[in-house]
Design a protein around this motif. Structure first.
Motif, PDB file in Angstrom:
ATOM      1  N   GLU A 119       5.789   0.821 -12.147  1.00  0.00           N
ATOM      2  CA  GLU A 119       6.278   1.579 -10.998  1.00  0.00           C
ATOM      3  C   GLU A 119       6.003   3.072 -11.173  1.00  0.00           C
ATOM      4  OE1 GLU A 119      10.251   1.740  -8.239  1.00  0.00           O
ATOM      5  OE2 GLU A 119      10.556   1.637 -10.408  1.00  0.00           O
ATOM      6  N   ARG A 120       6.195   3.583 -12.374  1.00  0.00           N
ATOM      7  CA  ARG A 120       5.979   5.006 -12.617  1.00  0.00           C
ATOM      8  C   ARG A 120       4.523   5.384 -12.356  1.00  0.00           C
ATOM      9  NH1 ARG A 120       9.704   8.054 -14.898  1.00  0.00           N
ATOM     10  NH2 ARG A 120      10.705   6.377 -16.080  1.00  0.00           N
ATOM     11  N   GLN A 121       3.616   4.534 -12.771  1.00  0.00           N
ATOM     12  CA  GLN A 121       2.194   4.792 -12.530  1.00  0.00           C
ATOM     13  C   GLN A 121       1.869   4.722 -11.036  1.00  0.00           C
ATOM     14  OE1 GLN A 121       0.077   5.873 -14.850  1.00  0.00           O
ATOM     15  NE2 GLN A 121       1.774   5.784 -16.304  1.00  0.00           N
ATOM     16  N   THR A 122       2.455   3.750 -10.344  1.00  0.00           N
ATOM     17  CA  THR A 122       2.208   3.595  -8.916  1.00  0.00           C
ATOM     18  C   THR A 122       2.684   4.811  -8.122  1.00  0.00           C
ATOM     19  OG1 THR A 122       2.423   1.182  -9.110  1.00  0.00           O
ATOM     20  CG2 THR A 122       2.653   2.119  -6.906  1.00  0.00           C
ATOM     21  N   LEU A 123       3.798   5.397  -8.559  1.00  0.00           N
ATOM     22  CA  LEU A 123       4.413   6.492  -7.808  1.00  0.00           C
ATOM     23  C   LEU A 123       3.967   7.873  -8.280  1.00  0.00           C
ATOM     24  CD1 LEU A 123       8.103   5.219  -7.498  1.00  0.00           C
ATOM     25  CD2 LEU A 123       6.199   4.878  -5.929  1.00  0.00           C
ATOM     26  N   ARG A 124       3.048   7.931  -9.217  1.00  0.00           N
ATOM     27  CA  ARG A 124       2.666   9.216  -9.794  1.00  0.00           C
ATOM     28  C   ARG A 124       2.214  10.214  -8.719  1.00  0.00           C
ATOM     29  NH1 ARG A 124       1.571  10.643 -14.845  1.00  0.00           N
ATOM     30  NH2 ARG A 124       1.587   8.468 -15.507  1.00  0.00           N
TER      31      ARG A 124
ATOM     32  N   GLU B  99       3.589  15.070  -4.988  1.00  0.00           N
ATOM     33  CA  GLU B  99       3.632  15.683  -3.657  1.00  0.00           C
ATOM     34  C   GLU B  99       5.053  15.913  -3.161  1.00  0.00           C
ATOM     35  OE1 GLU B  99       1.062  16.763  -1.821  1.00  0.00           O
ATOM     36  OE2 GLU B  99      -0.264  16.258  -3.494  1.00  0.00           O
ATOM     37  N   ALA B 100       6.050  15.558  -3.976  1.00  0.00           N
ATOM     38  CA  ALA B 100       7.442  15.662  -3.531  1.00  0.00           C
ATOM     39  C   ALA B 100       7.869  17.118  -3.360  1.00  0.00           C
ATOM     40  CB  ALA B 100       8.363  14.956  -4.516  1.00  0.00           C
ATOM     41  N   ASP B 101       8.710  17.355  -2.368  1.00  0.00           N
ATOM     42  CA  ASP B 101       9.274  18.683  -2.158  1.00  0.00           C
ATOM     43  C   ASP B 101      10.412  18.960  -3.130  1.00  0.00           C
ATOM     44  OD1 ASP B 101       7.999  19.663   0.535  1.00  0.00           O
ATOM     45  OD2 ASP B 101       8.530  17.563   0.845  1.00  0.00           O
ATOM     46  N   LEU B 102      11.139  17.925  -3.498  1.00  0.00           N
ATOM     47  CA  LEU B 102      12.278  18.067  -4.396  1.00  0.00           C
ATOM     48  C   LEU B 102      12.341  16.861  -5.312  1.00  0.00           C
ATOM     49  CD1 LEU B 102      14.970  19.405  -5.282  1.00  0.00           C
ATOM     50  CD2 LEU B 102      16.082  18.154  -3.423  1.00  0.00           C
TER      51      LEU B 102
ATOM     52  N   ALA C 105       0.838  -1.200   0.000  1.00  0.00           N
ATOM     53  CA  ALA C 105       0.000   0.000   0.000  1.00  0.00           C
ATOM     54  C   ALA C 105       0.870   1.247   0.000  1.00  0.00           C
ATOM     55  CB  ALA C 105      -0.942   0.004   1.188  1.00  0.00           C
ATOM     56  N   PHE C 106       1.937   1.246  -0.819  1.00  0.00           N
ATOM     57  CA  PHE C 106       2.959   2.290  -0.797  1.00  0.00           C
ATOM     58  C   PHE C 106       2.388   3.693  -0.899  1.00  0.00           C
ATOM     59  CE2 PHE C 106       7.202   3.896  -1.506  1.00  0.00           C
ATOM     60  CZ  PHE C 106       6.994   5.013  -2.295  1.00  0.00           C
ATOM     61  N   THR C 107       1.645   3.962  -1.959  1.00  0.00           N
ATOM     62  CA  THR C 107       1.212   5.333  -2.220  1.00  0.00           C
ATOM     63  C   THR C 107       0.348   5.862  -1.093  1.00  0.00           C
ATOM     64  OG1 THR C 107       1.274   4.879  -4.596  1.00  0.00           O
ATOM     65  CG2 THR C 107       0.078   6.825  -3.883  1.00  0.00           C
TER      66      THR C 107
END
Length: 294
Positions: A131-136, A141-144, A74-76
């Motif tokens: 993986e790219r889709q999972t981490l979208r 929301e990333a700061d950097l 349930a990473f995201t």
């Protein structure tokens, strides 16, 4: 306001995540060299407990970096909800996301002869896309965000140290990147400036072998109509942008300055913008991405 945990101040927290093969381990080693306490592959749900324990060390662990990858269940949902929980408690928690192109990731996985963690029985490119889709959502929301496609391990390490080294935490930080449009846009850029309206020193025989850090090239570029006006005008835009980022809790900014090849105009102008940002009390790290590629 900063919350105290168990009577102690909580540590500063950086969550290192992103694409497999994009350099999470290199970033973690760079943070270790800066004396951050690094925890690899910690499930997001355990992060609050980790911070609480670090906060009870009487200042012995002031900064914690946690490496999180896509294999966590349930990473995201877990990661984003955990970060939101920490920020609601006024804990400084920032997300560093490492990105790379499909071509670069394929080359790296083939170089080490390892399968992608989400590849399964399919092709390497299918695992990368999954993986790219999972981490979208996490990337959004990333700061950097750091694009490592064109970076070697030493350059990535220098980039991380530039952002997380010994600086005034109250001051914003900027990464100024010169690049060539013919080599592609930096995917981690927050702002992009185009210097191709200026005459190209490439067509001046004496200047062609040099780059924008050399005084003759710099003087040639800055003497062109519109060069100094662009620097002065955009410096005001940067001031407004940085102030807005700080109000929104964004402490990092990447300014990309481009020309055709990334050797002359963009390099000279990037150095000038870096000076403008330093004058605004911004911590600046300069990278000339495409110098030497031709």
């Amino acid at each position: 306001m900063t919350v105290e945990l168990g009577g102690e101040l909580p540590p500063e927290v950086v969550i290192v995540t992103g694409m497999s093969g994009a350099g999470r381990s290199t970033a973690a080693r760079a943070l270790e060299d800066l004396d951050w306490f690094v925890v690899d592959n910690l499930p997001p749900g355990l992060l609050p407990t980790m911070i609480e324990l670090a906060g009870r060390t009487h200042g012995a662990v002031p900064r914690v970096a946690v490496v999180v990858d896509v294999r966590s269940l349930a990473f995201t949902e877990d990661l984003l909800s955990t970060v939101e929980e920490l920020r609601k408690r006024d804990i400084v928690a920032r997300v560093l996301y490492l990105e790379a192109s499909d071509e670069a990731l394929v080359r790296r996985f083939e170089g080490v002869r390892r399968p992608h963690p989400l590849q399964g029985d399919g092709r390497l490119t299918e695992g990368i896309d999954r993986e790219r889709q999972t981490l979208r959502a996490v990337r959004g929301e990333a700061d950097l965000v750091i694009d490592t496609s064109q970076l070697n391990v030493h350059q990535l390490k220098a980039r991380v140290i530039g952002f997380f080294g010994e600086t005034d935490e109250a001051r914003p930080r900027a990464n100024v990147v010169s690049f060539g449009f013919k080599h592609g846009l930096p995917v981690d850029a927050d702002l992009v400036l185009d210097c191709r309206f200026l005459p190209n020193p490439h067509w001046v025989p004496d200047l062609r072998p040099m780059d924008g850090r050399d005084e003759p090239v710099r003087d040639f570029v800055l003497a062109q109509d519109g060069a100094k006006e662009m620097i002065e005008t955009y410096a005001e835009v940067l001031k407004l942008t940085i102030a807005g980022y700080q109000r929104e809790g964004k402490h990092y900014m990447t300014l990309a300055v481009g020309c055709t090849g990334g050797r002359h105009r963009s390099v000279a102008m990037a150095e000038q913008f870096a000076e403008q940002l330093r004058a605004q009390e911004v911590d600046v790290h300069v990278v000339h991405r495409d110098v030497g590629r031709e």
